[in-house]
Design a protein around this motif. Structure first.
Motif, PDB file in Angstrom:
ATOM      1  N   ASP A   1     -77.642 -32.719 -21.625  1.00  0.00           N
ATOM      2  CA  ASP A   1     -77.268 -32.970 -20.232  1.00  0.00           C
ATOM      3  C   ASP A   1     -77.212 -31.678 -19.426  1.00  0.00           C
ATOM      4  O   ASP A   1     -77.382 -31.693 -18.211  1.00  0.00           O
ATOM      5  CB  ASP A   1     -75.911 -33.664 -20.147  1.00  0.00           C
TER       6      ASP A   1
ATOM      7  N   THR B   1     -80.963 -31.190 -18.122  1.00  0.00           N
ATOM      8  CA  THR B   1     -81.694 -32.189 -17.346  1.00  0.00           C
ATOM      9  C   THR B   1     -81.542 -31.932 -15.848  1.00  0.00           C
ATOM     10  O   THR B   1     -80.567 -31.348 -15.393  1.00  0.00           O
ATOM     11  CB  THR B   1     -81.206 -33.611 -17.667  1.00  0.00           C
TER      12      THR B   1
ATOM     13  N   SER C   1     -78.352 -31.864 -13.447  1.00  0.00           N
ATOM     14  CA  SER C   1     -77.589 -33.106 -13.330  1.00  0.00           C
ATOM     15  C   SER C   1     -76.096 -32.852 -13.537  1.00  0.00           C
ATOM     16  O   SER C   1     -75.270 -33.571 -13.011  1.00  0.00           O
ATOM     17  CB  SER C   1     -78.106 -34.160 -14.301  1.00  0.00           C
ATOM     18  N   LYS C   2     -75.750 -31.824 -14.312  1.00  0.00           N
ATOM     19  CA  LYS C   2     -74.361 -31.383 -14.444  1.00  0.00           C
ATOM     20  C   LYS C   2     -74.233 -30.067 -13.702  1.00  0.00           C
ATOM     21  O   LYS C   2     -75.044 -29.172 -13.892  1.00  0.00           O
ATOM     22  CB  LYS C   2     -74.002 -31.158 -15.925  1.00  0.00           C
TER      23      LYS C   2
ATOM     24  N   ASN D   1     -71.282 -27.421 -16.684  1.00  0.00           N
ATOM     25  CA  ASN D   1     -72.564 -27.125 -17.316  1.00  0.00           C
ATOM     26  C   ASN D   1     -72.424 -25.810 -18.081  1.00  0.00           C
ATOM     27  O   ASN D   1     -72.486 -24.729 -17.509  1.00  0.00           O
ATOM     28  CB  ASN D   1     -73.656 -27.022 -16.242  1.00  0.00           C
TER      29      ASN D   1
END
Length: 166
Positions: free
Chosen positions: A26, A29, A141-142, A147
């Motif tokens: 994640d 992405t 996306s994070k 992140n």
């Protein structure tokens, strides 16, 4: 003072051992908006390299070949938006392939090969920068505090923004 620093060191080490610092998929992405901007930037690469190659070879598009392209475009049904957006000043693969092959196989192939490589790299630099800027750092996306991969590279602890873009 040294005692206090030692206490903080042990406290932060214990915190990292308990909480951990892991990267997941994640963290790598992209969100949909930045992915579409990245694809849009990369779609310009073929025409940019074709223009740079034609400039290097000294090829100018003749009016008759541009006219043929316009006629073939108008006679074909436009299937998608991308095919209708290509300009009439772009070169086809066949127009560039033979002169490029002659130069690359000619008597001065090493010098031409390195010049061709630098011209293509120069043509792609702005496109790759545009693609990276569309993705980093806000395209993930994070976002930053959650992140961990972004946190490692942006803080300088592991790698740099170049490593993050790769």
């Amino acid at each position: 003072m040294a005692f206090l620093m030692g206490c903080f060191s042990r406290l932060f080490t214990k915190f990292l051992q308990l909480r951990g610092f892991t990267c997941s998929i994640d963290d790598l992405t992209l969100n949909a908006g930045s992915e579409s901007r990245r694809k849009e930037a990369l779609s310009q690469s073929a025409s940019s390299v074709a223009h740079a190659t034609a400039d290097l070879l000294g090829i100018q598009q003749t009016a008759s070949s541009a006219k043929k392209k316009d006629e073939s475009k108008s006679s074909k049904t436009v299937k998608n938006k991308k095919s209708s957006s290509s300009s009439s000043s772009s070169w086809s693969k066949e127009e560039l392939e033979d002169p490029l092959r002659q130069e690359l196989l000619g008597h001065n192939k090493e010098a031409f090969g390195s010049k061709f490589d630098s011209v293509c790299t120069g043509a792609l630099n702005s496109i790759s920068s545009e693609a990276v800027n569309a993705c980093l750092p806000l395209g993930s996306s994070k976002q930053f505090p959650r992140n961990n991969f972004n946190m490692m590279t942006c803080s300088g602890a592991k790698g740099s923004s170049v490593n993050h873009s790769q």
